[in-house]
Design an enzyme around this catalytic site. Structure first.
Site, mmCIF file in Angstrom:
data_model
loop_
_atom_site.group_PDB
_atom_site.id
_atom_site.type_symbol
_atom_site.label_atom_id
_atom_site.label_comp_id
_atom_site.label_asym_id
_atom_site.label_seq_id
_atom_site.Cartn_x
_atom_site.Cartn_y
_atom_site.Cartn_z
ATOM 1 N N HIS A 247 -2.950 6.278 4.659
ATOM 2 C CA HIS A 247 -1.508 6.380 4.927
ATOM 3 C C HIS A 247 -1.017 7.765 4.466
ATOM 4 O O HIS A 247 -1.422 8.246 3.401
ATOM 5 C CB HIS A 247 -0.729 5.342 4.119
ATOM 6 C CG HIS A 247 -0.885 3.927 4.599
ATOM 7 N ND1 HIS A 247 -1.575 3.568 5.731
ATOM 8 C CD2 HIS A 247 -0.392 2.769 4.070
ATOM 9 C CE1 HIS A 247 -1.509 2.248 5.888
ATOM 10 N NE2 HIS A 247 -0.803 1.742 4.893
ATOM 11 N N CYS B 121 0.809 -1.229 0.000
ATOM 12 C CA CYS B 121 0.000 0.000 0.000
ATOM 13 C C CYS B 121 0.841 1.278 0.000
ATOM 14 O O CYS B 121 0.552 2.222 -0.747
ATOM 15 C CB CYS B 121 -0.947 -0.007 1.194
ATOM 16 S SG CYS B 121 -0.169 -0.571 2.712
#
Ligand code: A2P
Length: 342
Positions: free
Chosen positions: A244, A131
């Site tokens: 994130h 990710c």
């Protein structure tokens, strides 16, 4: 796309990413004739929402893949190691979210905005990158094409959803307990994650980096197809549920002003520039969660080196970092006529 429809297995459908995959297939009106959720025996029979109705979870077994065209996996590395080749042998094209196949020489590692051409040499399994790597390369590739990136220094601020559903429950429980004067209990993480930052994602390696950090180093080079790009990373888990964030410093061969970088990124596929500091506008996880794009802001020149830029990159780790990228890979496979319909 033509009228051809595909039978799709979603492996790990009860997990955080698997559930998002189902939502993504539905939201993007993926050309599926059937979508079948699969998970461990524990979840067999469970019903999951899909297209206004419910679909029933099947236990993943060695015989699960007969008659399927595509299998989207997000059930951990050991499940992928065992079952992805079984699915591929049964004729499925597998898109795998785990790290099991990412650095395998016979497996393309793909972000559709960056290296869709790598799908052309697939042998049945395609890997979805980590990710943190995905959101970084979506932003870096257009800058690399323009100015040739020589070095990347990245520090991440990663949400707990990246560790799965149990980690989200752990953060929630710890906040509740600490706020009511009780001690935090930790199972998923080695330390309390609530009100804390852990400079430790995945296990430590002999070179003193973590596996997560080395994923960013190695995967970036493989996806960009350029071994001259040097990456160094520090990856940190923070008490955020979704999204994130990354502080990224790049050194380029050609000089770029912040305005030029903003202009390039504003044109780049999958990127939204969110950069107006005087109005307090910059990307933040609470705003980027639930969105598809990679958001870039705080773009500014690093004048401690000849050609340097700093930026702040945020994206929903479960969407672009996992489920969305997986579904986009499947869509690109279809566009490029790389799925054999059984
Ligand atoms: P289950 O819910 O039946 O355990 P997360 O990353 O959010 O924890 O989700 C992991 C997903 O992978 C879940 O859907 C989980 O199913 C699935 N999974 C884990 N181990 C296996 C296994 N051995 N076989 C099939 N599915 C698995």
């Amino acid at each position: 796309m033509s009228d051809v429809r595909f039978r799709v297995a979603v492996v790990g459908a009860t997990g955080a990413v698997g559930r998002e995959m189902l939502k993504t297939l539905e939201a993007r009106d993926f050309p599926a004739s059937e979508v079948v959720p699969m998970a461990s025996a524990r979840s067999a029979g469970m019903k999951l929402p899909y297209k206004g109705g419910e679909i029933q979870v099947q236990e993943l077994t060695e015989d699960s893949f007969e008659g399927f065209d595509l299998a989207l996996f997000s059930a951990g590395g050991s499940t992928s190691e065992k079952f992805a080749p079984i699915a591929a042998r049964a004729g499925c094209v597998v898109v795998d979210n785990s790290s099991a196949w990412r650095m395998d020489d016979d497996t393309p590692l793909v972000v559709p905005e960056v290296n869709p051409h790598d799908l052309d040499w697939h042998k049945g399994i395609i890997a979805n990158p980590n990710c943190s790597t995905i959101q970084m390369v979506v932003a870096l590739k257009p800058l690399h094409d323009e100015a040739t990136i020589k070095r990347v220094v990245v520090s991440t601020y990663q949400a707990v959803s990246g560790s799965g559903q149990k980690a989200m429950v752990e953060l929630e429980n710890q906040v509740r307990r600490l706020m009511s004067g009780q001690e935090a209990e930790s199972e998923v993480y080695p330390h309390q994650i609530a009100f804390n930052c852990l400079p430790h994602i995945d296990s430590f390696l002999e070179n003193e980096y973590t596996k997560e950090e080395m994923k960013m180093v190695n995967e970036t080079v493989k996806i960009m197809g350029d071994e001259s790009v040097k990456v160094t990373a520090t990856t940190v888990r923070v008490p955020v549920f979704f999204g994130h964030s990354e502080s990224v410093n790049i050194e380029t061969a050609k000089k770029l002003t912040s305005a030029q970088a903003r202009g390039i990124l504003a044109q780049a596929p999958g990127v939204t520039v969110f950069d107006n500091p005087s109005e307090n506008v910059y990307p933040m996880p609470v705003e980027c969660a639930g969105q598809d794009d990679v958001f870039v802001g705080r773009i500014r020149v690093d004048d401690t080196i000849e050609n340097g830029l700093n930026m702040w990159i945020v994206s929903d780790n479960i969407r672009k970092g996992a489920a969305l990228n997986t579904v986009q890979i499947a869509e690109t496979l279809i566009e490029r006529n790389l799925v054999r319909v059984l």
